[in-house]
Scaffold this motif. Structure first.
Motif, PDB file in Angstrom:
ATOM      1  N   HIS A  59       0.853  -1.188   0.000  1.00 54.26           N
ATOM      2  CA  HIS A  59       0.000   0.000   0.000  1.00 54.26           C
ATOM      3  C   HIS A  59       0.887   1.236   0.000  1.00 54.26           C
ATOM      4  N   VAL A  60       0.788   2.021  -1.058  1.00 48.54           N
ATOM      5  CA  VAL A  60       1.562   3.250  -1.167  1.00 48.54           C
ATOM      6  C   VAL A  60       0.583   4.407  -1.219  1.00 48.54           C
ATOM      7  N   SER A  61       0.636   5.283  -0.219  1.00 44.80           N
ATOM      8  CA  SER A  61      -0.294   6.410  -0.205  1.00 44.80           C
ATOM      9  C   SER A  61       0.192   7.537  -1.093  1.00 44.80           C
ATOM     10  N   ALA A  62       1.460   7.801  -1.132  1.00 44.44           N
ATOM     11  CA  ALA A  62       2.026   8.845  -1.986  1.00 44.44           C
ATOM     12  C   ALA A  62       3.524   8.614  -2.080  1.00 44.44           C
TER      13      ALA A  62
END
Length: 145
Positions: A59-62
């Motif tokens: 999971h990469v938010s930004a």
């Protein structure tokens, strides 16, 4: 595979492909494996909801850079964009705010009254109002019906 020979005139006598023993065994194994896989898939519910989630994906938010160098191309482009766009945006926004203020002042101009109580009674008599709520501030009174 061997071909069975017939008269080839009627559909029943046309040459047909008769599978040999290794091919038959392979087809049987494939069919059994697909049946087994299908029964296992139907027996257990999915581990994750099927809302587009992919198992095992990070999971990469930004994107978060570890460090930003001040001599990088990114920083130089941002500085150039600020220097180029901010002055013209400031001129445009100043003109826009002046237009909004001028329009609002023409719609509802402010007046200074020496006697606020008399001005309120005059306003109520012009509008035909009896009961109004007056919010008295230090330099501004607000009337609500």
């Amino acid at each position: 595979a061997s071909l069975a020979r017939g008269c080839s005139r009627c559909p029943a006598c046309r040459p047909t492909l008769i599978p040999s023993a290794p091919e038959t065994m392979m087809l049987g194994r494939l069919a059994a494996a697909s049946r087994l896989a299908a029964s296992r898939a139907m027996a257990r519910p999915p581990a994750m909801p099927l809302a587009g989630a992919v198992r095992g994906a990070a999971h990469v938010s930004a994107p978060k850079p570890l460090s930003i160098r001040m001599d990088s191309l990114f920083v130089k482009c941002m500085i150039a964009a600020v220097i180029y766009f901010v002055p013209q945006d400031a001129v445009f926004m100043t003109g826009l705010f002046w237009y909004w203020h001028n329009t609002a002042s023409c719609i509802s101009p402010k007046k200074k009254h020496s006697d606020a109580e008399a001005a309120l009674e005059d306003f109520k008599s012009k509008k035909g109002l009896d009961d109004v709520k007056v919010s008295k501030g230090r330099s501004k009174w607000c009337v609500s019906v």
